[in-house]
Design a protein around this motif. Structure first.
Motif, PDB file in Angstrom:
ATOM      1  N   SER A 225     -36.998 -39.414 -54.317  1.00  0.00           N
ATOM      2  CA  SER A 225     -37.169 -38.001 -53.964  1.00  0.00           C
ATOM      3  C   SER A 225     -37.803 -37.837 -52.585  1.00  0.00           C
ATOM      4  O   SER A 225     -37.403 -36.975 -51.799  1.00  0.00           O
ATOM      5  CB  SER A 225     -38.026 -37.313 -55.029  1.00  0.00           C
ATOM      6  N   ILE A 226     -38.798 -38.667 -52.289  1.00  0.00           N
ATOM      7  CA  ILE A 226     -39.442 -38.618 -50.972  1.00  0.00           C
ATOM      8  C   ILE A 226     -38.436 -38.969 -49.872  1.00  0.00           C
ATOM      9  O   ILE A 226     -38.358 -38.299 -48.833  1.00  0.00           O
ATOM     10  CB  ILE A 226     -40.630 -39.597 -50.923  1.00  0.00           C
ATOM     11  N   ALA A 227     -37.661 -40.016 -50.086  1.00  0.00           N
ATOM     12  CA  ALA A 227     -36.684 -40.450 -49.078  1.00  0.00           C
ATOM     13  C   ALA A 227     -35.629 -39.380 -48.824  1.00  0.00           C
ATOM     14  O   ALA A 227     -35.195 -39.181 -47.676  1.00  0.00           O
ATOM     15  CB  ALA A 227     -36.026 -41.748 -49.535  1.00  0.00           C
TER      16      ALA A 227
ATOM     17  N   ILE B 138     -40.926 -32.517 -58.470  1.00  0.00           N
ATOM     18  CA  ILE B 138     -40.294 -31.871 -59.631  1.00  0.00           C
ATOM     19  C   ILE B 138     -39.628 -32.887 -60.570  1.00  0.00           C
ATOM     20  O   ILE B 138     -39.875 -32.862 -61.778  1.00  0.00           O
ATOM     21  CB  ILE B 138     -39.299 -30.788 -59.177  1.00  0.00           C
ATOM     22  N   PRO B 139     -38.786 -33.806 -60.084  1.00  0.00           N
ATOM     23  CA  PRO B 139     -38.223 -34.799 -61.020  1.00  0.00           C
ATOM     24  C   PRO B 139     -39.286 -35.718 -61.610  1.00  0.00           C
ATOM     25  O   PRO B 139     -39.161 -36.159 -62.750  1.00  0.00           O
ATOM     26  CB  PRO B 139     -37.229 -35.582 -60.158  1.00  0.00           C
ATOM     27  N   VAL B 140     -40.347 -35.986 -60.846  1.00  0.00           N
ATOM     28  CA  VAL B 140     -41.427 -36.844 -61.345  1.00  0.00           C
ATOM     29  C   VAL B 140     -42.188 -36.144 -62.462  1.00  0.00           C
ATOM     30  O   VAL B 140     -42.514 -36.751 -63.486  1.00  0.00           O
ATOM     31  CB  VAL B 140     -42.374 -37.236 -60.194  1.00  0.00           C
ATOM     32  N   VAL B 141     -42.480 -34.864 -62.273  1.00  0.00           N
ATOM     33  CA  VAL B 141     -43.187 -34.086 -63.299  1.00  0.00           C
ATOM     34  C   VAL B 141     -42.354 -34.003 -64.571  1.00  0.00           C
ATOM     35  O   VAL B 141     -42.878 -34.064 -65.683  1.00  0.00           O
ATOM     36  CB  VAL B 141     -43.526 -32.678 -62.767  1.00  0.00           C
ATOM     37  N   THR B 142     -41.042 -33.859 -64.416  1.00  0.00           N
ATOM     38  CA  THR B 142     -40.157 -33.827 -65.593  1.00  0.00           C
ATOM     39  C   THR B 142     -40.288 -35.107 -66.397  1.00  0.00           C
ATOM     40  O   THR B 142     -40.424 -35.077 -67.627  1.00  0.00           O
ATOM     41  CB  THR B 142     -38.698 -33.638 -65.143  1.00  0.00           C
TER      42      THR B 142
ATOM     43  N   VAL C 207     -45.208 -23.677 -60.286  1.00  0.00           N
ATOM     44  CA  VAL C 207     -46.389 -23.997 -59.486  1.00  0.00           C
ATOM     45  C   VAL C 207     -46.001 -24.881 -58.301  1.00  0.00           C
ATOM     46  O   VAL C 207     -46.467 -24.691 -57.171  1.00  0.00           O
ATOM     47  CB  VAL C 207     -47.462 -24.684 -60.352  1.00  0.00           C
ATOM     48  N   LEU C 208     -45.133 -25.867 -58.562  1.00  0.00           N
ATOM     49  CA  LEU C 208     -44.722 -26.793 -57.509  1.00  0.00           C
ATOM     50  C   LEU C 208     -43.745 -26.152 -56.525  1.00  0.00           C
ATOM     51  O   LEU C 208     -43.779 -26.449 -55.331  1.00  0.00           O
ATOM     52  CB  LEU C 208     -44.081 -28.037 -58.137  1.00  0.00           C
ATOM     53  N   ASP C 209     -42.874 -25.286 -57.017  1.00  0.00           N
ATOM     54  CA  ASP C 209     -41.871 -24.654 -56.156  1.00  0.00           C
ATOM     55  C   ASP C 209     -41.928 -23.143 -56.358  1.00  0.00           C
ATOM     56  O   ASP C 209     -41.453 -22.623 -57.372  1.00  0.00           O
ATOM     57  CB  ASP C 209     -40.471 -25.172 -56.497  1.00  0.00           C
ATOM     58  N   PRO C 210     -42.522 -22.375 -55.420  1.00  0.00           N
ATOM     59  CA  PRO C 210     -42.659 -20.929 -55.579  1.00  0.00           C
ATOM     60  C   PRO C 210     -41.321 -20.191 -55.677  1.00  0.00           C
ATOM     61  O   PRO C 210     -41.289 -19.036 -56.102  1.00  0.00           O
ATOM     62  CB  PRO C 210     -43.414 -20.507 -54.297  1.00  0.00           C
ATOM     63  N   ARG C 211     -40.229 -20.847 -55.292  1.00  0.00           N
ATOM     64  CA  ARG C 211     -38.922 -20.187 -55.374  1.00  0.00           C
ATOM     65  C   ARG C 211     -38.437 -20.046 -56.806  1.00  0.00           C
ATOM     66  O   ARG C 211     -37.545 -19.251 -57.100  1.00  0.00           O
ATOM     67  CB  ARG C 211     -37.884 -20.980 -54.568  1.00  0.00           C
TER      68      ARG C 211
END
Length: 309
Positions: free
Chosen positions: A198-200, A232-236, A301-305
């Motif tokens: 995800s970072i890359a 987001i994928p990590v939190v999932t 929380v992570l993505d305000p959109r």
């Protein structure tokens, strides 16, 4: 937000009922008779066996047994064990905190070490750090967890004597450190790989180029822009892994003699204590459903959109 939470809670009801029904049916087709097992190698008394089954409702049709179980469940009654006639809720209450501490330590290990490794590997994609982390995580995923546990027990406990080979006091957080490390190894590898990927990918996003062009400090760019949008994928995965850690502790608790839910589940399977197995799985299903709801709420929380209708 409130309407979304209410809708999700309502959706959990059929999932909960369907899961418990499936586990209840699977447990009741296990070979062996737990009532006859009370006599051990001695021949059981058929009259006493029939009486015990009648008293516990084991002679009723499965659908009727399930209805009785769900009725008692909503009243906080999980029933009693066949061997010992102890309340199942007491057994779970005694074992659950131990597994909860073990899973919490393993989850924290996954969170801190996994994300740290993933961030370093993602920022330095294609370099030595990235290749090292990739090889390490691939190795961890490839080795079965029971092999890792036995190796830790052999070398750290028996050969080097850094730890006790088996846990003597399940209440001692220090003795749970190595079992938690073993339990969280596979999850750590997946978290590191998810974070790295995800970072890359997000490094080349438009908002990253804008942040760099504005002259923002590198640390702020990584922590407030790159990392936040990459989690987001990590939190999932971390959210759904809570239930996995609680249920997957069977092997780890067995190797290190931790008296938690996993140990209780293994013992209940050996004794054919179906009611105990269903009770444990019921609690784990509730944990998994609540963790999934919490993960969905963290997205906003992570993505305000992200907005929930």
């Amino acid at each position: 937000m409130g309407r979304y939470v209410a809708r999700r809670l309502l959706q959990m009801i059929p999932v909960f009922i369907g899961t418990t029904l499936l586990i209840f049916l699977m447990v009741n087709v296990l070979p062996g008779d737990p009532v006859r097992a009370l006599w051990g190698d001695k021949p059981p008394d058929p009259a006493q066996v029939a009486q015990i089954k009648h008293d516990r409702g084991l002679d009723l049709p499965l659908w009727e047994q399930y209805l009785h179980y769900m009725k008692g469940l909503f009243q906080g009654d999980f029933g009693n064990t066949i061997a010992g006639n102890r309340p199942i809720l007491d057994e779970i209450t005694q074992a659950f905190p131990v597994s909860l501490r073990l899973a919490a330590m393993a989850w924290t290990f996954e969170l801190v070490v996994g994300i740290t490794l993933g961030v370093f590997a993602g920022i330095r994609r294609g370099r030595v750090v990235d290749n090292t982390v990739t090889l390490f995580t691939l190795l961890v995923i490839s080795v079965p967890i029971f092999v890792v546990g036995l190796l830790f027990q052999l070398y750290l406990g028996n050969e080097w004597q850094w730890i006790t080979p088996t846990v003597q006091d399940s209440e001692d957080m220090g003795q749970l450190l190595v079992p938690a490390l073993v339990l969280g190894m596979v999850g750590l590898a997946y978290v590191a790989r998810l974070t790295r990927t995800s970072i890359a990918e997000n490094r080349s996003a438009d908002y990253m180029r804008t942040a760099v062009a504005k002259g923002l400090p590198k640390q702020r760019i990584v922590t407030r822009h790159l990392l936040r949008n990459s989690l987001i994928p990590v939190v999932t995965y971390l959210g759904t892994d809570i239930g996995t850690l609680m249920g997957g502790a069977v092997i780890t608790e067995g190797i290190f003699n931790v008296t938690g839910v996993g140990n209780l589940l293994f013992t209940s399977l050996a004794r054919r204590e179906g009611a105990v197995i269903v009770g444990i799985v019921t609690v784990l299903v509730l944990v998994y459903l609540l963790a999934s709801l919490l993960v969905d709420l963290l997205y906003a929380v992570l993505d305000p959109r992200i907005r929930y209708a």
